[in-house]
Design a protein around this motif. Structure first.
Motif, PDB file in Angstrom:
ATOM      1  N   PHE A  22      35.080  18.480  33.025  1.00  0.00           N
ATOM      2  CA  PHE A  22      34.058  19.522  33.096  1.00  0.00           C
ATOM      3  C   PHE A  22      33.365  19.699  31.748  1.00  0.00           C
ATOM      4  CE2 PHE A  22      33.099  23.989  32.143  1.00  0.00           C
ATOM      5  CZ  PHE A  22      32.058  24.206  33.042  1.00  0.00           C
ATOM      6  N   PHE A  23      34.140  19.744  30.663  1.00  0.00           N
ATOM      7  CA  PHE A  23      33.541  19.918  29.341  1.00  0.00           C
ATOM      8  C   PHE A  23      32.686  18.708  28.959  1.00  0.00           C
ATOM      9  CE2 PHE A  23      37.072  23.011  28.866  1.00  0.00           C
ATOM     10  CZ  PHE A  23      36.314  24.110  28.488  1.00  0.00           C
ATOM     11  N   ASP A  64      26.532  21.637  37.608  1.00  0.00           N
ATOM     12  CA  ASP A  64      25.647  22.192  38.634  1.00  0.00           C
ATOM     13  C   ASP A  64      24.677  21.150  39.165  1.00  0.00           C
ATOM     14  OD1 ASP A  64      26.459  24.926  38.982  1.00  0.00           O
ATOM     15  OD2 ASP A  64      25.658  25.348  37.000  1.00  0.00           O
ATOM     16  N   THR A  65      25.157  19.920  39.295  1.00  0.00           N
ATOM     17  CA  THR A  65      24.376  18.846  39.901  1.00  0.00           C
ATOM     18  C   THR A  65      25.255  18.106  40.907  1.00  0.00           C
ATOM     19  OG1 THR A  65      24.987  17.206  38.210  1.00  0.00           O
ATOM     20  CG2 THR A  65      23.013  18.546  37.795  1.00  0.00           C
ATOM     21  N   TYR A  66      24.600  17.375  41.798  1.00  0.00           N
ATOM     22  CA  TYR A  66      25.353  16.572  42.755  1.00  0.00           C
ATOM     23  C   TYR A  66      26.158  15.484  42.049  1.00  0.00           C
ATOM     24  CZ  TYR A  66      22.652  18.697  46.540  1.00  0.00           C
ATOM     25  OH  TYR A  66      22.092  19.586  47.429  1.00  0.00           O
ATOM     26  N   ILE A  67      25.648  14.990  40.933  1.00  0.00           N
ATOM     27  CA  ILE A  67      26.361  13.949  40.190  1.00  0.00           C
ATOM     28  C   ILE A  67      27.716  14.463  39.707  1.00  0.00           C
ATOM     29  CG2 ILE A  67      26.303  12.540  38.100  1.00  0.00           C
ATOM     30  CD1 ILE A  67      23.315  12.306  38.422  1.00  0.00           C
ATOM     31  N   ALA A  68      27.732  15.693  39.196  1.00  0.00           N
ATOM     32  CA  ALA A  68      28.983  16.252  38.685  1.00  0.00           C
ATOM     33  C   ALA A  68      30.013  16.420  39.794  1.00  0.00           C
ATOM     34  CB  ALA A  68      28.711  17.593  38.015  1.00  0.00           C
ATOM     35  N   ILE A  69      29.562  16.739  40.999  1.00  0.00           N
ATOM     36  CA  ILE A  69      30.495  16.905  42.117  1.00  0.00           C
ATOM     37  C   ILE A  69      30.948  15.560  42.664  1.00  0.00           C
ATOM     38  CG2 ILE A  69      30.826  17.964  44.384  1.00  0.00           C
ATOM     39  CD1 ILE A  69      28.589  19.903  43.703  1.00  0.00           C
ATOM     40  N   ALA A  70      30.017  14.596  42.720  1.00  0.00           N
ATOM     41  CA  ALA A  70      30.297  13.350  43.424  1.00  0.00           C
ATOM     42  C   ALA A  70      31.023  12.320  42.563  1.00  0.00           C
ATOM     43  CB  ALA A  70      28.989  12.749  43.943  1.00  0.00           C
ATOM     44  N   MET A  71      30.644  12.188  41.292  1.00  0.00           N
ATOM     45  CA  MET A  71      31.172  11.088  40.491  1.00  0.00           C
ATOM     46  C   MET A  71      32.691  11.116  40.315  1.00  0.00           C
ATOM     47  SD  MET A  71      28.864   8.897  39.833  1.00  0.00           S
ATOM     48  CE  MET A  71      28.127   9.262  41.427  1.00  0.00           C
ATOM     49  N   PRO A  72      33.323  12.272  40.043  1.00  0.00           N
ATOM     50  CA  PRO A  72      34.799  12.259  39.967  1.00  0.00           C
ATOM     51  C   PRO A  72      35.448  11.809  41.274  1.00  0.00           C
ATOM     52  CG  PRO A  72      33.922  14.265  38.984  1.00  0.00           C
ATOM     53  CD  PRO A  72      32.781  13.593  39.668  1.00  0.00           C
ATOM     54  N   GLN A  73      34.846  12.173  42.390  1.00  0.00           N
ATOM     55  CA  GLN A  73      35.403  11.764  43.677  1.00  0.00           C
ATOM     56  C   GLN A  73      35.140  10.292  43.946  1.00  0.00           C
ATOM     57  OE1 GLN A  73      35.018  14.925  46.857  1.00  0.00           O
ATOM     58  NE2 GLN A  73      33.516  15.741  45.421  1.00  0.00           N
ATOM     59  N   VAL A  74      34.027   9.771  43.453  1.00  0.00           N
ATOM     60  CA  VAL A  74      33.772   8.333  43.577  1.00  0.00           C
ATOM     61  C   VAL A  74      34.842   7.544  42.843  1.00  0.00           C
ATOM     62  CG1 VAL A  74      32.198   6.472  42.922  1.00  0.00           C
ATOM     63  CG2 VAL A  74      31.288   8.563  43.938  1.00  0.00           C
ATOM     64  N   ALA A  75      35.189   7.994  41.640  1.00  0.00           N
ATOM     65  CA  ALA A  75      36.205   7.284  40.854  1.00  0.00           C
ATOM     66  C   ALA A  75      37.543   7.235  41.595  1.00  0.00           C
ATOM     67  CB  ALA A  75      36.376   7.959  39.492  1.00  0.00           C
TER      68      ALA A  75
END
Length: 267
Positions: A118-119, A128-139
């Motif tokens: 997060f930091f 607060d973007t879709y990238i921040a939500i999606a990328m950790p789950q993609v990994a």
């Protein structure tokens, strides 16, 4: 080996007991979702779904979940197919060590990395973007997908690739025209599992969207629960709304999903 009628009947009794145990919570939620709200007459109240949809704002949260799930499933599927193909059919220096590095994504829990991540994303201005939500789950999903599809591609007969090479097919053509169509059940199983994990993910969406602007379906349901704790009928209706996309996807793909799971167990 012949099975007696008593053993067959006992098997059905045990399986029926497990089925009832699994279906009881589902039936309870469905019945509660159409129960009359507080202060209203009895009967079946299908209007609970419309009221929960409007009051809870599930249209926006479901839309956010659809966008995140599309990003995660799409990227994870493409990357997992490519990495699984490389690890499953090719031999190169360091492949074993690199594969175990991929498996770290399955061994390290998300709770251990979510705060530092997060930091880092906040420093890059990506919260607060879709990238921040999606990328950790993609990994995380790529790690599972690589493990899953590597086993699938390694189980394919080598003669298929050899025949494709004799016909002049390159590595990309062998993957897209032979291995991917032949591995459809395993790929569909991965799609269903990744979609379910992404759709139900709560912690990543909660931490990565501090403003709540991109609230996903589980977050929307949690917020709705905080507002209407006493209205069990509306809460149950909201839970059904949030779970419905996963159920629909599974019903459409259940044949390939079950086949892929059985093939995975056989391997």
């Amino acid at each position: 080996m012949r099975v007696s009628r008593g053993e067959t009947a006992m098997n059905y009794v045990i399986l029926g007991g497990f089925a009832l145990f699994a279906l009881a919570p589902v039936v309870t939620i469905l019945l509660t979702s159409v129960a009359p709200p507080l202060g209203e007459a009895g009967g079946i109240h299908l209007g609970n779904f419309a009221e929960a949809w409007t009051v809870g704002g599930f249209g926006r949260s479901l839309g956010n979940s659809v966008v995140v799930a599309a990003i995660v499933v799409g990227l994870s599927l493409v990357l997992a197919i490519l990495s699984g193909y490389a690890f499953g059919t090719m031999r190169f220096r360091g492949s074993t060590a690199l594969f175990y590095l991929f498996l770290l994504g399955l061994m390290i829990p998300a709770e251990a990395t979510i705060i530092p991540l997060f930091f880092d994303l906040r420093a890059l201005g990506l919260t607060d973007t879709y990238i921040a939500i999606a990328m950790p789950q993609v990994a995380q999903s790529v790690a599972f997908g690589t493990f899953w599809l590597r086993a699938q591609f390694r189980a394919m007969p080598v003669s298929l690739l050899e025949a494709a090479a004799l016909d002049g097919a390159g590595p990309v053509q062998a993957l897209t025209r032979i291995l991917v169509p032949a591995s459809r059940p395993a790929i569909v199983t991965m799609v269903v599992l990744v979609f379910m994990w992404t759709w139900n993910e709560f912690l990543t969406a909660l931490v990565m969207t501090p403003s709540g602007r991109l609230r996903t379906a589980p977050l929307g349901l949690a917020n709705f629960q905080g507002q209407y704790t006493a209205e069990t009928a509306l809460l149950a209706a909201g839970a059904v709304i949030v779970a419905l996309p996963t159920v629909i996807l599974f019903l459409f793909l259940q044949r390939h999903f079950i086949r892929g799971m059985l093939e995975g167990v056989a391997k």
